[in-house]
Structure formats: structure tokens, C-alpha cells
Design a protein around this motif. Structure first.
Motif, short mmCIF file in Angstrom:
data_model
loop_
_atom_site.label_atom_id
_atom_site.label_comp_id
_atom_site.label_asym_id
_atom_site.label_seq_id
_atom_site.Cartn_x
_atom_site.Cartn_y
_atom_site.Cartn_z
N HIS A 228 47.69 40.70 46.35
CA HIS A 228 45.53 40.88 46.70
C HIS A 228 45.45 42.49 46.56
CE1 HIS A 228 42.74 41.98 49.69
NE2 HIS A 228 42.99 42.51 49.98
N HIS A 257 43.91 50.57 49.65
CA HIS A 257 43.15 50.39 51.07
C HIS A 257 43.29 49.88 52.17
CE1 HIS A 257 43.26 46.08 49.54
NE2 HIS A 257 42.20 46.49 49.64
N ASP A 258 44.51 48.59 51.38
CA ASP A 258 45.37 48.22 52.41
C ASP A 258 46.48 48.11 52.95
OD1 ASP A 258 43.54 46.40 53.35
OD2 ASP A 258 44.31 44.72 52.45
N ASP A 335 37.37 43.83 47.82
CA ASP A 335 38.40 43.59 49.02
C ASP A 335 37.53 41.46 48.57
OD1 ASP A 335 40.02 43.38 50.53
OD2 ASP A 335 38.60 44.21 52.05
N ARG A 341 41.72 36.00 45.89
CA ARG A 341 41.31 35.08 47.00
C ARG A 341 41.34 33.55 46.86
NH1 ARG A 341 41.20 38.09 51.52
NH2 ARG A 341 40.41 40.01 51.57
#
Ligand code: FE2
Ligand code: FE2
Length: 396
Positions: A228, A257-258, A335, A341
Motif C-alpha cells: 500500500h 505516512h503509515d 492514500d 485500493r
């Protein structure tokens, strides 16, 4: 013998450096100018600096045609932080007492000199040559030089060099934008940059650093989450190019970011406390949202990233905030719509909008998320309604 030392990152070395070196050589009757590229700073601060080997080789190529120019590996081969005073001392040992050392430095550095390590000693070890481009606040500099001379009995010279208007950062930017750099660097350096694809998309960091960062993130995420993340990086860079946003910053923000997403709740809360990360009531009740703020904190702690545009993009990618910058919107949207996704009703629409109008995409993303969360009988963070109000004129 008179030897002039010219230090710098040389990222890349350009005509301004060469013209300066030659001007100093001529003006002060110097026998040899020794170019000393800096080493790469350890781990943390090294972001954005091309690997030392590339910078060294470009410096060798650029100076090869001048019999009075030479290049030293002294700082490149030294581990850890390098201080000018150590380099000068070592060179002075190497060349012996019959050699007079000159140190070429920018005018800005002369103003800073008293903050350097052992500056007093340094001022005694060599003659300083402060070079400026024309138009620099000359009088102010000369006054400062006078003070230093009086205070430390140091020898500081001054020289104006027109070609100093050229800068390495400008050259890097030009390469990235595909603008010509011919006549700003030597043709050998130009060819070297193109052959090794330096300073280009997606990031100007050296490959070693990019793989170090990627490895660090990969180690902390499950395979699925890492996939992802790669999708977000790809999408975010694509969007950054649509809106002329700095791809280096977007790359770091997307990659990290994650980062904190898979830290167990209890540990996340403990870390937030330890690092004084403020979390609101809603986040406390929905702890999966904390990873944005915590991730930004870890990025700063472990990688020394202090750029607020990068940190805020990580910090607010979960629920957003008012007055988001373009890079924050890009990370938030990438995101939501990266290639991996799972399909949801508005996915294609938001993906398309994101490439044309960030604000329209934000409105649609927020309103669709709200609809979806509501349909599942859950609650959105209260900021969502504030943001829907902010973006309501972008309703399509
Ligand atoms: Fe996230
Ligand atoms: Fe994510």
C-alpha cells in the motif's frame, strides 16, 4: 609553497567554483588549489546530498584540465562529522611548515566563523580568503573582517568573483526541470550527471539513502501495508508532478505516512505520552487514527526530518486539518486512491479529480468518506464537518 584549500559539497561542482579557484590562485600567487569535497554526514543529516563518490568524481573531472588544481579525499574518507579545523590541521601536517595555507570560503561563512569548532585556532592556522559575488554587503563584511583581524591577529583577504552567481542548488533544479546546464558546469560534469541520472525524478537523494529509508519502513510494516505504501508513493509523486510540488518532500511523506500504523495501541499511547504527542478525545477513542501524529514524531526522531511540510503531511493524513497545504492534500488523497485500493464507489471519481483539482477531490473524498462511515453506523472525526464547510464551494 602556497596552497589554497577550497572546501564544499560540490553537488555538483560548477563554473562558479572553478572561476573562483582560478581567481584566487591568480590574485594571491597560489601554487596549487586543493579542492576538498565534504564527506556525507552520518545517517540523519545526509538527506538530499548526493553520494560522496559521485561528488568526488565530478570534482576530479572538472579540475583535470588545470595543472594547478588537485582534489583531496581527506574529508570523504573520514568517518563521522568533519570539522574544518581538523582538515586544515591534517593538511598542514601533510604539507609541512614551509607551506602557507589559504582557505577559500564564502562571505556568509566568515560571518559564521566564530561559531565554528576551535575558530580561534583555525584563524591562526591559515589565511582566509572570503569570496563574494558582486553586490554582496561589502562594507559590512569588510568591517567584520577588520574586527576579526584586530581580535585574533588573523589574516583574512577578500575577493569579489562575478561567476559566484551560479549555484549548485540552481543546477540541480535545472536538471530536474530538464533545463540546460551547458556552460554552467564543464562538459565532463554535464555528461557525468546525465550518464548517472543524477538530480532527476523521482528524488535527488542518492540511491543508497532511498534504499535505506525503504528498508527501514519495510521492516516495520506487514507485506500488505508495505505494498500500500509503495502505491501511495507512486500516486503521490504523480500528483506532485501535476501540481509542481517538490517530489523529494512528497516521496518522504508518502513513504513514511503509515510508519506507526502497526504499532500496537498500548505502545502507541505510551509513545505519545513519552514524546508529548497531543491527541484529542476522538483519537483516544479511535486509536487507529493516532498513527499520523505518532508517525510524524518518529520520522523526526529517527531520521532527523525537521521540514514541517513533510511532518505535517504525515501528521494530518488520517483526518486532515483546516487550511491544508498542497502536499498535505496530495498525501491525504494518494492514500485514498493509490492503485492497490480495493474498489469503492467513488474511487475512480476521486482519483480523476485528484489529478485536476485538489480541492474538488478533497470535497468529494471527505463527503464520500462521511457517507460511507455513517452507513456503517460509525462516527467521523468532528474535523470532517469543519473541512466540508471549508471545501463546500468545491462541490461538483
Ligand atoms: Fe494511514
Ligand atoms: Fe495509508
Amino acid at each position: 609553497m602556497k596552497i589554497a584549500i577550497m572546501g564544499g559539497t560540490f553537488d555538483p561542482i560548477h563554473m562558479g567554483h572553478l572561476v573562483t579557484a582560478e581567481a584566487v590562485r591568480h590574485e594571491f600567487d597560489i601554487d596549487e588549489v586543493l579542492f576538498v569535497p565534504t564527506g556525507n554526514p552520518p545517517h540523519k543529516a545526509s538527506m538530499g546530498i548526493t553520494s560522496a563518490e559521485h561528488r568526488y568524481l565530478m570534482t576530479v573531472l572538472a579540475t583535470a584540465a588545470n595543472a594547478h588544481f588537485n582534489v583531496s579525499r581527506i574529508e570523504i574518507d573520514r568517518e563521522g562529522t568533519t570539522y574544518t579545523v581538523d582538515t586544515i590541521k591534517e593538511l598542514s601536517r601533510m604539507y609541512g611548515p614551509d607551506t602557507q595555507l589559504y582557505f577559500i570560503t564564502g562571505a556568509d561563512a566568515v560571518h559564521e566563523i566564530l561559531n565554528w569548532k576551535n575558530s580561534e585556532e583555525l584563524l591562526q592556522l591559515c589565511t582566509f580568503v572570503a569570496v563574494t559575488r558582486p553586490g554582496y554587503q561589502k562594507q559590512q563584511l569588510l568591517n567584520h573582517i577588520e574586527n576579526l583581524r584586530a581580535q585574533f591577529h588573523s589574516s583574512i583577504k577578500f575577493l569579489e568573483v562575478p561567476a559566484l552567481a551560479i549555484s549548485s542548488s540552481d543546477i540541480r533544479k535545472r536538471v530536474k526541470e530538464d533545463s540546460p546546464i551547458k556552460y554552467l558546469v564543464t562538459s565532463a560534469v554535464e555528461n557525468y550527471i546525465s550518464k548517472h541520472n543524477l538530480y532527476r525524478h523521482p528524488v535527488s537523494f542518492n540511491q543508497e539513502l532511498v534504499s535505506k529509508m525503504s528498508h527501514y519502513v519495510k521492516e516495520r510494516l506487514s507485506q500488505g501495508r508495505y505494498e500500500h505504501t509503495k502505491g501511495v508513493v507512486e500516486m503521490a509523486i504523480e500528483l506532485a508532478n501535476c501540481y509542481n510540488v517538490d517530489t523529494d518532500k512528497v516521496f518522504i511523506a508518502a513513504l513514511f505516512h503509515d510508519l506507526a500504523k502497526e504499532i500496537p495501541v498500548e505502545e502507541s499511547l505510551k509513545l505519545c505520552k513519552e514524546y508529548s504527542v497531543e491527541i484529542d478525545q476522538f483519537e483516544r477513542e479511535h486509536p487507529h487514527l493516532i498513527h499520523g501524529k505518532l508517525g510524524a514524531c518518529l520520522l523526526e526522531r529517527d531520521w532527523g526530518v525537521t521540514d514541517s511540510t513533510i511532518l505535517n503531511s504525515v501528521r494530518y493524513h488520517t483526518v486532515g486539518r483546516t487550511h491544508m497545504t498542497d502536499i498535505e492534500k496530495i498525501i491525504y488523497l494518494a492514500d485514498m486512491v493509490e492503485r492497490g485500493r480495493k474498489p469503492y464507489p467513488a474511487l475512480e471519481q476521486i482519483r480523476r479529480l485528484a489529478k485536476h483539482d485538489l480541492n474538488k477531490a478533497m470535497y468529494t473524498a471527505l463527503s464520500k468518506s462521511k457517507e460511507y462511515v455513517k452507513s456503517r453506523g460509525q462516527e467521523m472525526h468532528p474535523i470532517t464537518d469543519v473541512l466540508l464547510e471549508e471545501y463546500k464551494t468545491y462541490d461538483i
